[in-house]
Design a protein around this motif. Structure first.
Motif, mmCIF file in Angstrom:
data_model
loop_
_atom_site.group_PDB
_atom_site.id
_atom_site.type_symbol
_atom_site.label_atom_id
_atom_site.label_comp_id
_atom_site.label_asym_id
_atom_site.label_seq_id
_atom_site.Cartn_x
_atom_site.Cartn_y
_atom_site.Cartn_z
ATOM 1 N N ASN A 183 0.822 -1.210 0.000
ATOM 2 C CA ASN A 183 0.000 0.000 0.000
ATOM 3 C C ASN A 183 0.855 1.259 0.000
ATOM 4 O O ASN A 183 0.353 2.356 -0.227
ATOM 5 C CB ASN A 183 -0.920 0.000 1.224
ATOM 6 N N GLY A 184 2.148 1.092 0.276
ATOM 7 C CA GLY A 184 3.056 2.229 0.291
ATOM 8 C C GLY A 184 3.430 2.648 1.698
ATOM 9 O O GLY A 184 2.663 2.478 2.650
ATOM 10 N N SER A 185 4.630 3.195 1.832
ATOM 11 C CA SER A 185 5.105 3.673 3.123
ATOM 12 C C SER A 185 6.301 4.587 2.861
ATOM 13 O O SER A 185 6.500 5.025 1.732
ATOM 14 C CB SER A 185 5.487 2.497 4.027
ATOM 15 N N PHE A 186 7.090 4.865 3.895
ATOM 16 C CA PHE A 186 8.273 5.685 3.663
ATOM 17 C C PHE A 186 9.484 5.042 4.332
ATOM 18 O O PHE A 186 9.356 4.281 5.301
ATOM 19 C CB PHE A 186 8.066 7.134 4.094
ATOM 20 N N PRO A 187 10.684 5.306 3.798
ATOM 21 C CA PRO A 187 11.877 4.578 4.241
ATOM 22 C C PRO A 187 12.130 4.622 5.738
ATOM 23 O O PRO A 187 12.616 3.636 6.310
ATOM 24 C CB PRO A 187 13.004 5.261 3.454
ATOM 25 N N THR A 188 11.816 5.727 6.399
ATOM 26 C CA THR A 188 12.099 5.840 7.831
ATOM 27 C C THR A 188 11.491 4.688 8.619
ATOM 28 O O THR A 188 12.122 4.133 9.526
ATOM 29 C CB THR A 188 11.566 7.181 8.369
ATOM 30 N N LEU A 189 10.267 4.295 8.292
ATOM 31 C CA LEU A 189 9.619 3.195 9.010
ATOM 32 C C LEU A 189 10.338 1.876 8.751
ATOM 33 O O LEU A 189 10.453 1.032 9.649
ATOM 34 C CB LEU A 189 8.153 3.088 8.595
ATOM 35 N N GLY A 190 10.823 1.687 7.524
ATOM 36 C CA GLY A 190 11.585 0.480 7.222
ATOM 37 C C GLY A 190 12.888 0.422 7.996
ATOM 38 O O GLY A 190 13.276 -0.632 8.519
ATOM 39 N N TYR A 191 13.567 1.554 8.093
ATOM 40 C CA TYR A 191 14.799 1.600 8.886
ATOM 41 C C TYR A 191 14.509 1.310 10.358
ATOM 42 O O TYR A 191 15.265 0.586 11.022
ATOM 43 C CB TYR A 191 15.462 2.968 8.754
ATOM 44 N N ASP A 192 13.424 1.882 10.888
ATOM 45 C CA ASP A 192 13.053 1.613 12.282
ATOM 46 C C ASP A 192 12.907 0.108 12.516
ATOM 47 O O ASP A 192 13.372 -0.433 13.527
ATOM 48 C CB ASP A 192 11.727 2.302 12.628
ATOM 49 N N TYR A 193 12.243 -0.569 11.575
ATOM 50 C CA TYR A 193 12.049 -2.014 11.713
ATOM 51 C C TYR A 193 13.387 -2.752 11.722
ATOM 52 O O TYR A 193 13.615 -3.645 12.559
ATOM 53 C CB TYR A 193 11.174 -2.555 10.578
ATOM 54 N N VAL A 194 14.287 -2.403 10.806
ATOM 55 C CA VAL A 194 15.558 -3.127 10.706
ATOM 56 C C VAL A 194 16.432 -2.874 11.935
ATOM 57 O O VAL A 194 17.138 -3.777 12.400
ATOM 58 C CB VAL A 194 16.304 -2.755 9.405
ATOM 59 N N VAL A 195 16.396 -1.672 12.501
ATOM 60 C CA VAL A 195 17.140 -1.409 13.741
ATOM 61 C C VAL A 195 16.703 -2.394 14.822
ATOM 62 O O VAL A 195 17.528 -2.951 15.562
ATOM 63 C CB VAL A 195 16.920 0.041 14.218
ATOM 64 N N GLU A 196 15.414 -2.633 14.923
ATOM 65 C CA GLU A 196 14.873 -3.457 16.008
ATOM 66 C C GLU A 196 14.908 -4.953 15.721
ATOM 67 O O GLU A 196 14.850 -5.764 16.656
ATOM 68 C CB GLU A 196 13.432 -3.029 16.288
ATOM 69 N N ASN A 197 15.030 -5.331 14.449
ATOM 70 C CA ASN A 197 14.908 -6.751 14.106
ATOM 71 C C ASN A 197 16.035 -7.306 13.251
ATOM 72 O O ASN A 197 16.156 -8.526 13.118
ATOM 73 C CB ASN A 197 13.588 -6.985 13.360
ATOM 74 N N GLY A 198 16.843 -6.443 12.643
ATOM 75 C CA GLY A 198 17.842 -6.925 11.704
ATOM 76 C C GLY A 198 17.189 -7.324 10.391
ATOM 77 O O GLY A 198 15.968 -7.239 10.220
#
Length: 368
Positions: A183-198
């Motif tokens: 549906n679409g999103s923005f990179p900041t949220l993806g980075y937040d996820y990777v910080v917390e989960n790898g």
């Protein structure tokens, strides 16, 4: 000998006719039947009628543009028989101007750091860019931009280039307002996820959303839970918004950046320096990509942008955007409601550079 010559000649003729035409070879004689062969497409009788109408309309757009003598050319690609809504769905870049991210860091200039005259991460040896991807009909360009920036950052830091999982970021980044998955999103949220989960490798968690589906977040059934992490990041740097010197310096000294752009007129781009974003109208930041360099050709400066619409699109999957000494700027009006996740925040944002290329550059900080 004569028979052999005939066979070779026939093979050469077939090769010529099998090759997809370049922009200067196009005319109104280019048929939909030829297009189907060139791009290996097969449709039912009913859908074929619909696709042919799209093709004819878009071919006229391409031919009319190429008569104008602009600095870039349009050509036929796998998107030419798409309708407008399908093209829009591929541009899943969103943003929340008021949200800087949970793990964002300000850009701090290093002592002695300067911008190079030119930068092109496509030519670095050993490579720090993985192959250009194809997001298909899924609006997860934001996840591709995040994944590819992390791939490059890790390769620059360690010398190891992994193909990381876009699908993990697409499926597992939590729903935020209306921003989620295809549906679409923005990179900041993806980075937040990777910080917390790898993030793991693509072969472990392969891409499944090509047709615009929304696969649920999952662990690989053949590996322990959670999915095996290959790369971790500790945060991401928000390079100075709308600052061309800061972006040049970051590209020169850090690596490729994830960015948001207005890609509404990119669909049929084939080659050249794109200058088609008009700041007298709304600049809608609707697509996430990677900025991988800048250079000059015949006195004209350009940015080098890596897209996720397949290597057959544009210049082997890349597009060059006009780069002015003094960047042009304009407003993205209706930003909160057209591109935001919550429909709140400022209703217009100021964006600079061709297609807003300077608006929201980010660089992931990898753990090594």
């Amino acid at each position: 000998m004569a028979a052999r010559t005939l066979l070779v000649t026939a093979a050469l003729i077939c090769a010529v006719f099998a090759r997809r035409p370049k922009w200067h070879e196009l005319s109104e004689k280019y048929s939909f039947e030829r297009y189907l062969v060139d791009f290996h497409k097969v449709y039912s009788a009913e859908e074929k009628v619909y696709r042919e109408a799209n093709f004819k309309k878009n071919l006229q757009v391409i031919l009319a543009h190429n008569k104008q003598g602009r600095s870039y050319k349009m050509g036929v690609n796998h998107l030419v028989d798409f309708d407008d809504s399908e093209l829009v769905s591929m541009r899943g870049g969103r943003f929340e101007a008021a949200y800087e991210g949970k793990y964002s860091r300000p850009y701090v200039r290093k002592d002695g750091a300067v911008a190079n005259e030119s930068v092109d991460y496509r030519t670095v040896v050993p490579s720090v860019l993985t192959a250009v991807k194809d997001q298909g009909s899924c609006g997860d360009c934001w996840a591709h931009a995040v994944t590819e920036a992390i791939e490059s950052s890790y390769a620059i830091a360690t010398g190891e280039l992994f193909v990381l999982s876009q699908q993990q970021v697409t499926s597992c980044t939590p729903l935020t307002g209306s921003c989620y998955s295809c549906n679409g999103s923005f990179p900041t949220l993806g980075y937040d996820y990777v910080v917390e989960n790898g993030i793991t490798e693509e072969w472990i968690y392969p891409f499944e959303a090509y047709n615009g589906s929304f696969p649920a977040c999952k662990s690989n059934p053949y590996l322990p839970t959670p999915v095996q992490t290959i790369v971790n990041i500790s945060g991401y740097t928000n390079v100075g918004s709308n600052s061309q010197p800061a972006v040049e310096e970051a590209l020169s000294n850090l690596g490729p950046l994830s960015i948001l752009v207005d890609a509404s007129d990119w669909s049929f781009y084939e080659t050249g320096i794109f200058d088609g974003c008009d700041y007298s109208v709304n600049i809608s930041l609707d697509h996430a990509v990677n900025l991988v360099g800048y250079g000059t050709q015949d006195g004209s400066d350009y940015w080098i942008v890596r897209n996720s619409w397949a290597p057959s699109w544009g210049e082997s999957g890349f597009i060059r955007l006009a780069k002015n000494a003094v960047p042009e700027c304009g407003w993205n009006v209706g930003a909160a409601h057209s591109a935001g996740c919550f429909g709140v925040g400022p209703n217009q944002v100021w964006s600079c550079g061709q297609c807003g290329v300077l608006f929201a550059p980010q660089f992931p900080v990898v753990n090594i």
